[in-house]
Design a protein around this motif. Structure first.
Motif, PDB file in Angstrom:
ATOM      1  N   UNK A   5       0.924  -1.403  -0.072  1.00 39.27           N
ATOM      2  CA  UNK A   5       0.022   0.030   0.019  1.00 39.27           C
ATOM      3  C   UNK A   5       0.865   1.304  -0.222  1.00 39.27           C
ATOM      4  N   UNK A   6       1.901   1.318   0.960  1.00 44.04           N
ATOM      5  CA  UNK A   6       2.940   2.404   0.810  1.00 44.04           C
ATOM      6  C   UNK A   6       3.527   2.610  -0.493  1.00 44.04           C
ATOM      7  N   UNK A   7       4.075   1.567  -0.869  1.00 41.39           N
ATOM      8  CA  UNK A   7       4.940   1.726  -2.160  1.00 41.39           C
ATOM      9  C   UNK A   7       4.038   2.068  -3.488  1.00 41.39           C
ATOM     10  N   UNK A   8       2.737   2.059  -3.363  1.00 44.94           N
ATOM     11  CA  UNK A   8       1.714   2.364  -4.363  1.00 44.94           C
ATOM     12  C   UNK A   8       1.598   3.834  -4.347  1.00 44.94           C
ATOM     13  N   UNK A   9       2.067   4.592  -3.461  1.00 47.42           N
ATOM     14  CA  UNK A   9       2.152   6.083  -3.461  1.00 47.42           C
ATOM     15  C   UNK A   9       3.510   6.699  -3.554  1.00 47.42           C
ATOM     16  N   UNK A  10       3.394   7.043  -4.913  1.00 46.67           N
ATOM     17  CA  UNK A  10       4.748   7.901  -5.376  1.00 46.67           C
ATOM     18  C   UNK A  10       5.315   8.719  -4.388  1.00 46.67           C
ATOM     19  N   UNK A  11       4.408   9.506  -3.839  1.00 50.17           N
ATOM     20  CA  UNK A  11       4.786  10.723  -2.885  1.00 50.17           C
ATOM     21  C   UNK A  11       5.327  10.429  -1.512  1.00 50.17           C
ATOM     22  N   UNK A  12       5.155   9.156  -1.223  1.00 53.75           N
ATOM     23  CA  UNK A  12       5.841   8.454  -0.025  1.00 53.75           C
ATOM     24  C   UNK A  12       7.362   8.129   0.058  1.00 53.75           C
ATOM     25  N   UNK A  57      12.390   1.492   4.114  1.00 54.34           N
ATOM     26  CA  UNK A  57      11.701   2.072   5.153  1.00 54.34           C
ATOM     27  C   UNK A  57      12.795   1.762   6.595  1.00 54.34           C
ATOM     28  N   UNK A  58      12.430   2.470   7.546  1.00 55.83           N
ATOM     29  CA  UNK A  58      12.943   2.254   8.780  1.00 55.83           C
ATOM     30  C   UNK A  58      12.263   1.005   9.423  1.00 55.83           C
ATOM     31  N   UNK A  59      12.973   0.274  10.290  1.00 58.66           N
ATOM     32  CA  UNK A  59      12.154  -0.655  10.986  1.00 58.66           C
ATOM     33  C   UNK A  59      12.505  -0.474  12.517  1.00 58.66           C
ATOM     34  N   UNK A  60      11.265  -0.807  13.343  1.00 57.84           N
ATOM     35  CA  UNK A  60      11.264  -0.655  14.947  1.00 57.84           C
ATOM     36  C   UNK A  60      11.094  -2.282  15.305  1.00 57.84           C
ATOM     37  N   UNK A  61      12.190  -2.416  16.203  1.00 60.47           N
ATOM     38  CA  UNK A  61      12.047  -3.718  16.839  1.00 60.47           C
ATOM     39  C   UNK A  61      11.363  -3.682  18.490  1.00 60.47           C
ATOM     40  N   UNK A  62      10.189  -4.039  18.674  1.00 60.13           N
ATOM     41  CA  UNK A  62       9.539  -3.783  19.906  1.00 60.13           C
ATOM     42  C   UNK A  62      10.043  -5.178  20.739  1.00 60.13           C
ATOM     43  N   UNK A  63      10.505  -4.605  22.078  1.00 64.30           N
ATOM     44  CA  UNK A  63      10.846  -5.511  23.185  1.00 64.30           C
ATOM     45  C   UNK A  63       9.771  -5.692  24.166  1.00 64.30           C
ATOM     46  N   UNK A  64       9.253  -6.911  23.827  1.00 62.68           N
ATOM     47  CA  UNK A  64       8.009  -7.227  25.018  1.00 62.68           C
ATOM     48  C   UNK A  64       8.454  -8.591  25.735  1.00 62.68           C
ATOM     49  N   UNK A  65       7.864  -8.535  27.184  1.00 60.11           N
ATOM     50  CA  UNK A  65       8.391  -9.827  27.745  1.00 60.11           C
ATOM     51  C   UNK A  65       7.883 -11.254  27.116  1.00 60.11           C
ATOM     52  N   UNK A  66       6.539 -11.056  26.335  1.00 56.22           N
ATOM     53  CA  UNK A  66       6.011 -12.628  25.926  1.00 56.22           C
ATOM     54  C   UNK A  66       5.998 -12.568  24.355  1.00 56.22           C
ATOM     55  N   UNK A  67       5.569 -11.464  23.924  1.00 54.15           N
ATOM     56  CA  UNK A  67       5.561 -11.375  22.343  1.00 54.15           C
ATOM     57  C   UNK A  67       6.459 -10.433  21.771  1.00 54.15           C
ATOM     58  N   UNK A  68       6.258 -10.308  20.475  1.00 53.80           N
ATOM     59  CA  UNK A  68       7.116  -9.526  19.481  1.00 53.80           C
ATOM     60  C   UNK A  68       8.795  -9.923  20.059  1.00 53.80           C
ATOM     61  N   UNK A  69       9.441  -9.098  20.183  1.00 55.68           N
ATOM     62  CA  UNK A  69      11.003  -9.801  20.311  1.00 55.68           C
ATOM     63  C   UNK A  69      11.675  -9.558  21.855  1.00 55.68           C
ATOM     64  N   UNK A  70      12.665 -10.481  22.138  1.00 56.82           N
ATOM     65  CA  UNK A  70      13.387 -10.211  23.475  1.00 56.82           C
ATOM     66  C   UNK A  70      14.437  -9.398  23.157  1.00 56.82           C
ATOM     67  N   UNK A  71      15.382  -8.934  23.938  1.00 54.83           N
ATOM     68  CA  UNK A  71      16.591  -8.444  23.896  1.00 54.83           C
ATOM     69  C   UNK A  71      17.585  -9.219  23.287  1.00 54.83           C
ATOM     70  N   UNK A  72      17.632 -10.558  23.684  1.00 55.93           N
ATOM     71  CA  UNK A  72      18.748 -11.289  22.607  1.00 55.93           C
ATOM     72  C   UNK A  72      18.275 -11.253  21.183  1.00 55.93           C
ATOM     73  N   UNK A  73      17.155 -11.563  21.025  1.00 55.88           N
ATOM     74  CA  UNK A  73      16.697 -11.687  19.502  1.00 55.88           C
ATOM     75  C   UNK A  73      16.772 -10.307  18.844  1.00 55.88           C
ATOM     76  N   UNK A  74      16.674  -9.290  19.791  1.00 54.13           N
ATOM     77  CA  UNK A  74      16.799  -7.904  19.159  1.00 54.13           C
ATOM     78  C   UNK A  74      18.118  -7.576  18.461  1.00 54.13           C
ATOM     79  N   UNK A  75      19.172  -8.106  19.230  1.00 53.26           N
ATOM     80  CA  UNK A  75      20.612  -8.055  19.083  1.00 53.26           C
ATOM     81  C   UNK A  75      21.062  -8.754  17.934  1.00 53.26           C
ATOM     82  N   UNK A  76      20.371 -10.223  17.911  1.00 56.60           N
ATOM     83  CA  UNK A  76      20.505 -11.004  16.430  1.00 56.60           C
ATOM     84  C   UNK A  76      20.321 -10.396  15.311  1.00 56.60           C
ATOM     85  N   UNK A  77      19.046  -9.704  15.305  1.00 60.34           N
ATOM     86  CA  UNK A  77      18.602  -8.968  14.296  1.00 60.34           C
ATOM     87  C   UNK A  77      19.489  -8.055  13.775  1.00 60.34           C
ATOM     88  N   UNK A  78      19.947  -7.324  14.860  1.00 57.24           N
ATOM     89  CA  UNK A  78      21.064  -6.104  14.359  1.00 57.24           C
ATOM     90  C   UNK A  78      22.425  -6.688  13.666  1.00 57.24           C
TER      91      UNK A  78
END
Ligand SMILES: [Zn+2]
Lengths: 108, 272
Positions: B154-161, B184-205
């Motif tokens: 959807x975002x890439x369909x807008x030339x102005x973006x 695009x920029x990417x945000x990594x969210x650090x949640x205790x149960x879902x999304x990412x943990x600190x070790x997984x976030x550093x792995x992604x980096x």
């Protein structure tokens, strides 16, 4: 999946990180990961004892867990993909309830 | 140590959390508009919430010397009612000139429905019309992969973006590459149960590099930790990463993205 993202160069990585022996990364994470693995095993035992073995979420978990020991990299990515909705079209109506962590075809 | 919390729902947090964040080195907090845990029943309910984000919460943070910024939108969880959604989108421009508003967010998808897509498009068009930065929420759990694909298309369909002015938040291992690959920029969210943990976030980096990525706690009224970002610095240090690396990821990266809005200022922090 082929990635177009250039990996961080080895030289830059070395500048960013002090060298450490490979066993150090095991020392840091092994006991915590061991505990999480036991939690998964105990969970799968528990759902069987309670008669929920064939719940689609438990089936998805057992299927995804096979990636843990297949010797291939990027296990986390592949497990997430295994648990994801693979369809492409937006839904006409929202499914009842919140997302549950595993996808099943035709589930409303 | 200094860090920016680029995604925290502080209306749900206590003043003790503000004190703890500042003590840990927080230099600024940014608060996207989100779901209150129940559906608001009227446009006035949203207007009151937007006032809270632009007037009351910055004043509460200021008592701890913490700059507070916000993002305005109708969140995707309340987008099913398109009549209400259209009326809410109509009042958003009233708030875009507030001194602490950085852009439109967190818009996105929740269960990947057609109505959510419609409301998402309205917000994107609004952001284009008003030259606003965009912060995008990607869906939870099994809906994330599909939702991220839809959002990117959807975002890439807008030339102005310009992708450099859009952050796609809550990425995980199966979505981060497609976000970065399309600029695009990417945000990594650090949640205790879902999304990412600190070790997984550093792995992604380690797997994707540290450019165009920020870390956030997305602390809210659910299971979350307002100190998850500084705690991830500990994980980086345990792996031997330098202070410069930690500062780049936790402070300079979010500052680089957020500074594209001229209203984002960090008094007392030089440009290095
Ligand atoms: Zn949020």
């Amino acid at each position: 999946m082929v990635s177009k993202t250039p990996p961080t160069s080895k030289a830059r990585r070395l500048r960013q990180r002090a060298p450490m022996p490979p066993t150090a990364i095991v020392d840091q994470g092994f006991v915590a990961a061991r505990a999480m693995l036991l939690d998964v095993a105990a969970f799968l035992d528990r759902v069987e004892r309670y008669g929920a073995k064939s719940d689609f979420r438990c089936e998805a978990m057992r299927s995804a867990a096979k990636f843990l020991s297949d010797g291939k990299p990027e296990r986390a990515r592949r497990i997430l993909e295994r648990l994801s909705d693979p369809t492409r079209a937006p839904l006409a109506v929202a499914p009842r309830g919140a997302a549950c962590g595993a996808w099943k075809k035709g589930r409303k | 140590m200094r860090y920016i919390e680029p995604h925290g729902h502080m209306v749900s947090r206590t003043t003790d959390d503000y004190r703890a964040m500042v003590t840990a080195g927080c230099a600024a907090v940014c608060e996207p508009a989100f779901w209150a845990g129940y559906d608001r029943s009227s446009v006035d309910g949203f207007r009151d919430y937007f006032r809270q984000l632009t007037r009351f919460e910055p004043a509460r943070a200021a008592k701890y010397g913490l700059p507070h910024y916000s993002w305005i939108c109708l969140n995707p969880k309340e987008a099913e009612d398109l009549v209400l959604a259209r009326d809410v989108v109509a009042i958003i421009p009233e708030f875009l000139s507030e001194p602490n508003v950085l852009g439109i967010g967190e818009i996105g998808l929740n269960r990947n429905t057609r109505n959510e897509v419609t409301a998402f498009e309205w917000h994107v068009e609004l952001a284009i019309r008003h030259s606003q930065l965009i912060l995008v929420h990607t869906p939870h759990l099994e809906d994330k992969l599909k939702g991220t694909r839809l959002i990117l298309d959807l975002l890439c369909a807008h030339r102005e973006i310009d992708p450099a002015r859009v952050i796609i938040d809550h990425v995980e291992e199966h979505t981060i590459r497609q976000v970065l690959d399309r600029g695009f920029w990417a945000g990594i969210t650090l949640y205790p149960e879902s999304k990412s943990s600190p070790p997984r976030a550093v792995d992604m980096l380690e797997l994707c590099g540290r450019d165009r990525i920020w870390l956030n706690s997305a602390c809210d009224w659910g299971v979350s930790d307002p100190l998850a970002v500084p705690k991830t610095a500990l994980e980086m240090r345990r792996r031997g990463y330098t202070d410069d690396f930690v500062d780049a990821v936790l402070f300079r990266n979010p500052r680089q993205f957020l500074s594209q809005c001229p209203k984002f200022q960090l008094p007392g922090h030089d440009a290095t």
